[in-house]
Design an enzyme around this catalytic site. Structure first.
Site, short mmCIF file in Angstrom:
data_model
loop_
_atom_site.label_atom_id
_atom_site.label_comp_id
_atom_site.label_asym_id
_atom_site.label_seq_id
_atom_site.Cartn_x
_atom_site.Cartn_y
_atom_site.Cartn_z
N ASN A 119 34.95 45.72 30.96
CA ASN A 119 34.67 44.70 29.94
C ASN A 119 35.84 44.57 28.97
O ASN A 119 36.60 45.52 28.80
CB ASN A 119 33.41 45.09 29.13
N LYS A 128 24.73 47.20 19.42
CA LYS A 128 23.93 48.10 20.26
C LYS A 128 22.53 48.30 19.68
O LYS A 128 21.54 48.31 20.43
CB LYS A 128 24.63 49.47 20.36
N ASP A 167 26.82 56.57 25.71
CA ASP A 167 26.49 55.44 26.57
C ASP A 167 27.62 55.13 27.55
O ASP A 167 27.37 54.74 28.68
CB ASP A 167 26.19 54.21 25.70
N ASP A 168 28.86 55.33 27.12
CA ASP A 168 30.00 55.04 28.01
C ASP A 168 30.04 56.00 29.19
O ASP A 168 30.45 55.62 30.29
CB ASP A 168 31.32 55.13 27.22
N TYR A 191 26.42 40.74 22.18
CA TYR A 191 27.13 41.87 22.77
C TYR A 191 28.30 41.35 23.61
O TYR A 191 28.84 40.29 23.32
CB TYR A 191 26.17 42.77 23.57
N GLU A 196 29.53 56.04 20.73
CA GLU A 196 29.91 54.76 21.30
C GLU A 196 31.41 54.50 21.13
O GLU A 196 31.93 54.56 20.01
CB GLU A 196 29.10 53.65 20.61
N ASP A 197 32.08 54.24 22.24
CA ASP A 197 33.49 53.82 22.24
C ASP A 197 34.43 54.81 21.56
O ASP A 197 35.33 54.44 20.82
CB ASP A 197 33.63 52.43 21.63
N ARG A 227 38.30 53.24 20.87
CA ARG A 227 38.41 52.61 22.19
C ARG A 227 37.30 51.58 22.33
O ARG A 227 36.33 51.78 23.03
CB ARG A 227 38.30 53.67 23.29
#
Length: 589
Positions: free
Chosen positions: A445, A208, A303-304, A137, A280-281, A190
């Protein structure tokens, strides 16, 4: 020699929980801890033996096949004569991995191992989680996504592109597993702090879900990574001869949302009400809208927004042992007002509201946000995006972070900007002058985007900072004292959170479940950890931590009436531990 006997897929896929080999709900492959000592038959849709068995990653054990298994399953002559147990295989592979200096090379080796021997891959990851987490990750997965076209060898999930519009359900049916419990999906717009990587964002769902299994105990057979390919605005990728996605600009507006709507409906039709879809993203402008739109009709989780919020809240709750007081006694300043920043802020406000019985609107006054134009204040309200409006408080405009810190006097600064080196020496020094123990959370990150390093935070605060980051940093010695930086990594929350939803058969996600997950994580920080300046427990205990989080989340699901697996187990922690995937090799008949 190779022996095969056709089996009807229904005999495997439609087995009831009572007819399985003895694990948790729908454990059809003997993956749970409860089945470790049982004999299993290495069958999926067909009975596999010989050469094919060695090429089935779910059942391949390499040189660990016993003499009896080699006889029964036609493996004699296909393997060297030595019988090497899993522990020795693990030691040999770790020795080999440590010989690589480039992290991306380690990533490629691990992904190849997963495709060759699934249980050994997870055995390595579980037993060496602190060492290998940065490889599978962040930060290495970011580089892997950037170069995904060059390192791509075989599909590890589903790619659903605009070319499949109108037949997404048909595409979902191409995936061989039917009992899917967790889907992680991205549109690649993203990726971490790296921007639009289009179809190459697949590395994120793959990574993930590997962590869902290794850290949370969700079976790999129940996990499905998906990339939604609607194009990319990354010119460099569009010109790259090795790019593996659609070569067109991103679809937007009605075309985009109609496509996502077809996807969400197809997922529910194919996998049912209880499948968890983790976004995700996704870019901010889509992330909030998708979560709001499908949060009431599907089991969805971002999750973000939500995972990050739960992790950071847990760190804040734990840090109170070092800072003193309660959440309501402190002021918090966010540098970054995107999906992560506003998601965290909202959960903190909700936690304060629950503790003080004050309205959420009142609790929000403890929290201030800074975006690219400066402090978010009432004077800017008309021009703000919808997710920023609740954070516009009465204050004169300030367009500089240093001046904002001086004006607001926060107990904690929380970086969610994606912009590196923004917590400068002056900013940290002012924080240290205001607070006896300033809380510095540089969460962006990958490492290059971190607002400051651990060494900078400790040095500039004269060793008084309580520090947490999104990416890992090594320990720092200052004034003869060793400081252990905490990592506010989403990996603490989402694997256990998702496992708790699956375990309870939840059909919706509620904010109270996020609060329950945060409380469970914060409770795992001990006095020994506090003595080292840590506000998160070490990752070495992550499976135990995930079991407690899953139990707390499941308990809240039962309390809220959204759990469907009845009756509720008497001891949810023990039940969680018994249902967790374990990678130890099984003995074959």
């Amino acid at each position: 020699m190779d022996s095969k006997m056709e089996e009807k897929s229904e005999a495997v896929l439609d087995m009831s929980p009572t007819s399985t080999v003895g694990g948790g709900v729908e454990d059809i492959y003997g993956e749970d801890r409860a089945t470790e000592d049982q004999l299993i038959t290495p069958w999926t849709f067909v009975v596999s033996s010989g050469y094919n068995l060695l090429r089935d990653p779910r059942y391949n054990k390499g040189l660990a096949f016993t003499e009896k298994e080699r006889d029964v399953h036609y493996l004699q002559g296909l393997l060297p004569p030595a019988v090497i147990p899993q522990e020795l295989q693990e030691r040999r592979l770790m020795q080999s991995l440590r010989g690589y200096e480039v992290p991306l090379n380690k990533y490629v080796v691990l992904m190849e191992l997963e495709e060759r021997n699934e249980r050994l891959f997870y055995k390595l990851l579980i037993d060496n989680v602190e060492e290998l987490l940065p490889i599978v990750y962040t930060p290495t997965v970011g580089e892997a996504c950037q170069k995904y076209g060059s390192i791509f060898k075989r599909p590890q999930g589903l790619y659903i592109s605009l070319k499949e519009k109108g037949r997404i359900l048909e595409v979902l049916k191409n995936w061989p597993e039917r009992k899917i419990q967790v889907i992680v999906v991205t549109d690649g717009e993203r990726i971490l702090g790296l921007g639009d990587l289009g179809c190459q964002g697949m590395g994120i769902p793959v990574g993930k879900l590997a962590l869902y299994t290794a850290l949370g105990g969700v079976r790999p057979s129940a996990c499905l990574p998906i990339t939604i390919d609607v194009g990319t605005n990354n010119e460099q990728l569009l010109k790259d001869e090795f790019y593996i996605g659609l070569r067109q600009k991103r679809a937007t507006g009605k075309e985009y949302y109609d496509f996502l709507d077809e996807f969400m409906k197809a997922v529910k039709q194919n996998y049912g009400e209880k499948v968890l879809v983790q976004y995700e993203d996704f870019a901010n402008h889509n992330a909030f809208e998708l979560l709001a739109k499908y949060g009431t009709t599907h089991l969805v989780f971002n999750d973000d927004i939500q995972g990050t919020a739960a992790v950071v809240l847990a760190g804040l709750v734990a840090s109170l042992k070092l800072l003193g007081g309660s959440l309501a006694d402190h002021t918090f300043l966010f540098f970054g007002a995107g999906e992560a920043g506003t998601g965290i802020a909202e959960l903190i406000a909700l936690a304060i509201s629950k503790k003080t019985k004050a309205p959420v609107e009142e609790a929000r006054k403890n929290i201030w946000l800074v975006d690219s134009k400066g402090l978010i204040v009432n004077a800017r309200k008309e021009s703000l995006q919808a997710h920023k409006k609740p954070w516009a408080h009465e204050h004169e405009p300030v367009n500089n972070l240093l001046y904002t810190v001086k004006a607001i006097k926060p107990a904690a600064i929380i970086g969610t900007s994606g912009v590196g080196q923004t917590f400068t020496k002056e900013v940290i020094e002012v924080m240290a002058s205001i607070n006896k123990r300033p809380l510095i959370m540089a969460l962006s990150n990958p490492t290059a985007q971190s607002e400051c390093t651990a060494e900078e935070a400790y040095t500039w605060s004269e060793g008084r900072a309580v520090f947490a980051s999104g990416s890992p940093f090594p320990p720092v010695e200052y004034n003869n004292k060793l400081h252990i930086p905490s990592q506010a990594n989403n990996c603490y929350i989402f694997p256990g959170f998702g496992f708790g939803l699956v375990m309870a058969g939840a059909i919706r996600v509620h904010n109270d479940m996020l609060l329950a997950a945060s409380e469970a994580l914060a409770s795992q920080v001990t006095e020994e950890h506090y003595g080292k300046g840590m506000i998160y427990p070490p990752f070495g205990n992550i499976r135990k931590i995930s079991a407690h989080i899953a139990a707390n989340v499941a308990a809240k699901a039962y309390e809220l009436g959204v759990a469907t697996r009845l009756p509720q187990p008497a001891d949810l922690v023990k039940y969680a531990e018994s249902c967790m995937y374990t990678p130890n090799y099984r003995s074959y008949r």
